[in-house]
Scaffold this motif. Sequence first.
Motif, PDB file in Angstrom:
ATOM      1  N   ARG A 151       0.828  -1.200   0.000  1.00 26.01           N
ATOM      2  CA  ARG A 151       0.000   0.000   0.000  1.00 26.01           C
ATOM      3  C   ARG A 151       0.867   1.257   0.000  1.00 26.01           C
ATOM      4  NH1 ARG A 151      -2.607  -1.098   4.157  1.00 26.01           N
ATOM      5  NH2 ARG A 151      -4.312  -2.248   3.155  1.00 26.01           N
ATOM      6  N   VAL A 152       1.922   1.208   0.782  1.00 25.16           N
ATOM      7  CA  VAL A 152       2.836   2.349   0.800  1.00 25.16           C
ATOM      8  C   VAL A 152       3.457   2.558  -0.577  1.00 25.16           C
ATOM      9  CG1 VAL A 152       4.961   3.246   1.802  1.00 25.16           C
ATOM     10  CG2 VAL A 152       3.280   2.124   3.267  1.00 25.16           C
ATOM     11  N   GLU A 153       3.870   1.452  -1.209  1.00 28.69           N
ATOM     12  CA  GLU A 153       4.442   1.567  -2.547  1.00 28.69           C
ATOM     13  C   GLU A 153       3.433   2.101  -3.547  1.00 28.69           C
ATOM     14  OE1 GLU A 153       5.874  -2.258  -3.542  1.00 28.69           O
ATOM     15  OE2 GLU A 153       7.463  -2.281  -2.009  1.00 28.69           O
ATOM     16  N   LEU A 154       2.166   1.612  -3.455  1.00 28.56           N
ATOM     17  CA  LEU A 154       1.127   2.087  -4.378  1.00 28.56           C
ATOM     18  C   LEU A 154       0.806   3.563  -4.163  1.00 28.56           C
ATOM     19  CD1 LEU A 154      -1.335  -0.954  -4.370  1.00 28.56           C
ATOM     20  CD2 LEU A 154       0.130  -0.203  -6.238  1.00 28.56           C
ATOM     21  N   ALA A 158       0.916   6.214  -6.987  1.00 35.03           N
ATOM     22  CA  ALA A 158      -0.242   7.044  -7.321  1.00 35.03           C
ATOM     23  C   ALA A 158       0.108   8.525  -7.257  1.00 35.03           C
ATOM     24  CB  ALA A 158      -1.388   6.737  -6.355  1.00 35.03           C
ATOM     25  N   ASP A 159       0.889   8.924  -6.240  1.00 40.48           N
ATOM     26  CA  ASP A 159       1.301  10.327  -6.160  1.00 40.48           C
ATOM     27  C   ASP A 159       2.122  10.729  -7.364  1.00 40.48           C
ATOM     28  OD1 ASP A 159      -0.006  10.597  -3.761  1.00 40.48           O
ATOM     29  OD2 ASP A 159       1.773  10.157  -2.542  1.00 40.48           O
ATOM     30  N   ASN A 160       3.051   9.862  -7.748  1.00 38.07           N
ATOM     31  CA  ASN A 160       3.877  10.170  -8.930  1.00 38.07           C
ATOM     32  C   ASN A 160       3.013  10.251 -10.182  1.00 38.07           C
ATOM     33  OD1 ASN A 160       6.190  10.188  -7.346  1.00 38.07           O
ATOM     34  ND2 ASN A 160       6.543   7.973  -7.632  1.00 38.07           N
ATOM     35  N   ARG A 161       2.049   9.307 -10.316  1.00 34.56           N
ATOM     36  CA  ARG A 161       1.190   9.329 -11.505  1.00 34.56           C
ATOM     37  C   ARG A 161       0.326  10.580 -11.525  1.00 34.56           C
ATOM     38  NH1 ARG A 161      -2.532   4.204 -12.779  1.00 34.56           N
ATOM     39  NH2 ARG A 161      -0.486   3.382 -13.375  1.00 34.56           N
ATOM     40  N   ARG A 167       0.728  17.491 -14.563  1.00 34.16           N
ATOM     41  CA  ARG A 167       1.684  18.240 -15.384  1.00 34.16           C
ATOM     42  C   ARG A 167       1.356  18.132 -16.862  1.00 34.16           C
ATOM     43  NH1 ARG A 167       5.616  16.277 -13.229  1.00 34.16           N
ATOM     44  NH2 ARG A 167       6.190  14.623 -14.693  1.00 34.16           N
ATOM     45  N   VAL A 168       0.914  16.932 -17.297  1.00 32.51           N
ATOM     46  CA  VAL A 168       0.601  16.747 -18.718  1.00 32.51           C
ATOM     47  C   VAL A 168      -0.731  17.408 -19.081  1.00 32.51           C
ATOM     48  CG1 VAL A 168       0.051  15.018 -20.467  1.00 32.51           C
ATOM     49  CG2 VAL A 168       1.951  14.639 -18.903  1.00 32.51           C
ATOM     50  N   ALA A 169      -1.786  17.197 -18.225  1.00 33.63           N
ATOM     51  CA  ALA A 169      -3.117  17.704 -18.553  1.00 33.63           C
ATOM     52  C   ALA A 169      -3.304  19.165 -18.189  1.00 33.63           C
ATOM     53  CB  ALA A 169      -4.185  16.876 -17.838  1.00 33.63           C
ATOM     54  N   GLY A 170      -2.498  19.693 -17.323  1.00 29.13           N
ATOM     55  CA  GLY A 170      -2.667  21.084 -16.918  1.00 29.13           C
ATOM     56  C   GLY A 170      -3.834  21.278 -15.976  1.00 29.13           C
ATOM     57  N   LEU A 171      -4.333  20.215 -15.297  1.00 31.96           N
ATOM     58  CA  LEU A 171      -5.451  20.281 -14.365  1.00 31.96           C
ATOM     59  C   LEU A 171      -5.016  19.723 -13.023  1.00 31.96           C
ATOM     60  CD1 LEU A 171      -8.381  18.972 -16.580  1.00 31.96           C
ATOM     61  CD2 LEU A 171      -7.944  21.336 -15.953  1.00 31.96           C
ATOM     62  N   THR A 172      -5.593  20.296 -11.968  1.00 32.68           N
ATOM     63  CA  THR A 172      -5.353  19.736 -10.647  1.00 32.68           C
ATOM     64  C   THR A 172      -6.282  18.549 -10.415  1.00 32.68           C
ATOM     65  OG1 THR A 172      -6.971  21.195  -9.620  1.00 32.68           O
ATOM     66  CG2 THR A 172      -4.711  22.025  -9.792  1.00 32.68           C
ATOM     67  N   ALA A 173      -6.034  17.849  -9.323  1.00 35.94           N
ATOM     68  CA  ALA A 173      -6.867  16.679  -9.021  1.00 35.94           C
ATOM     69  C   ALA A 173      -8.313  17.074  -8.755  1.00 35.94           C
ATOM     70  CB  ALA A 173      -6.294  15.935  -7.809  1.00 35.94           C
ATOM     71  N   ASP A 174      -8.541  18.198  -8.046  1.00 36.94           N
ATOM     72  CA  ASP A 174      -9.914  18.650  -7.765  1.00 36.94           C
ATOM     73  C   ASP A 174     -10.637  19.035  -9.042  1.00 36.94           C
ATOM     74  OD1 ASP A 174      -9.474  18.246  -5.086  1.00 36.94           O
ATOM     75  OD2 ASP A 174      -8.845  20.320  -4.708  1.00 36.94           O
TER      76      ASP A 174
END
Length: 541
Positions: A151-154, A158-161, A167-174
């Motif tokens: 879970r820690v590794e995932l 997930a944070d890196n993804r 960065r690619v889409a130019g949108l935040t998670a919210d």
Amino acid sequence: MNTIVIVLALAVVLLTLVAIAALVMVVRHTGGIPRPKGPSPEQLAAAEAEVNAELEQARRQADEIRGKAESDAGEIVKKSESLAESAALMRKEVEEESRAFKGEIKELRADLERRESRLVEREQRLDEEARRQSERARKLAETETELADRRVELDHVADNRRKILERVAGLTADQAKGELVKEIENQAKREAALIVREIESEARKEGEKRACKIVTLAVQRVATEQTAESVVSVLHLPGDDMKGRIIGREGRNIRAFESTTGVNLIIDDTPEAVLLSCFDPVRRETARLTLERLVLDGRIHPQRIEEAYERSKTEVRDLCVRAGEDALVELGITEMHPELITLLGQLRYRTSYGQNVLKHLIESAHIAGIMASELRLDRDLVKRCALLHDIGKALTHEVEGSHALIGAEIARRYGEHEDVVHAIEAHHNEVEVRTVEAVLTQAADSISGSRPGARRESLEAYVKRLERLEEIAQSYDGVDKVFAMQAGREIRVMVRPDSVDDIQAQVIARDVAKQVEEELTYPGQIRITVVRESRATEFAR
């Protein structure tokens, strides 16, 4: 046998004792042992006779004692035999009970041995299960440790993804979450619209045919006149000189007339006519009859005004009762409280949006009766509900509150059926509808009030309602133009085809209809039509 021997020995002992006693008595009577001087022959004879008598008596007593001893011995023998038999039976029962008890003990011992063996087996199985559980718990602990590490590794992955995607889409998670929620919401609305459309198409195949048939038949069979009454009455005069007599010296007559009747008398430049103005139609009609009677009589003064007013008030009351009775006769309804009949007659002089209330009630009763006949319900009960549903309007100027609740209280007070009371109080949904009669009363009221020409409303309210209809439809995304048509009976919404698809157009139509139902009050129904039009234009040169 031992008992018999004992009894015989006792008898012999008793006989011996009796003989000894007899000798003692003989000796006592003879004066003891005879002396050496010899007794006389007379004394010897008397003593012998006495001894013989005593012996005879002792013998009889001995025989009685022996007989009694023999009878007692027989009874004792019988008792001893019965006791012996009882003892034998008891010994036999005891032996049988002893054998049964020994058998039960053997069975209990065998059962205990079986239970002990089962308990031993169960303990062995529990021990084995405990060993397996401990082994499983150990493996689960190891698995949980591994899962925590993964879970820690995932989470790191997930944070890196997420950072890479942002960065690619130019949108935040919210922002991406909001877009996703919006897309899912639109998709759910489309799917819901498709499901609703399928369900409605299936339900309307039979429901619309039958409902339209019932309502159309009811409307066609009831044809009443269209009314347009106002809050003023006009009384024509035989000449303009009558206006001065009505006014009186220094306005004495007109002041007395207005204070007595409670109606404003308007005398203007209109030739040979005066106006009577009052919000209460009954009071206005009473004043009109009073003034008409004064004009015909020619004598106009305060006392005469009061007399004419009292006679006119009685006449109007009689007209109200007659109007209520005529309504009941027309509808075939009987056995109604006189006060309710009077209140119905008073509605002859009242209007709602220009529609005569009594005629509206009669029309609603006819419509409700026809629909009840088609549905095979109690026709008289439904007609009674529709006739009395606006009875509270006769007292709205005297009692505060909704006319539906006032009418229900009046009907309950004068002994109407509980279904009638419920239909009255629920015909404007102030109380939850619970009966079919209440539903038919609502339908008949809507049909009578929404038919063309039945009611009118003020121009200001009409314009505001149309403007609000257009504002509601214009507030939705993708709407280009909105037109309120057919006097507010239809809203035509033009949408942009590049922003709204066919499913979204259906959703907009449904949302607009729902918002209109919640915010606005209107007679009848309003149709919302959403138009999505695609055009392709080219020029040939």
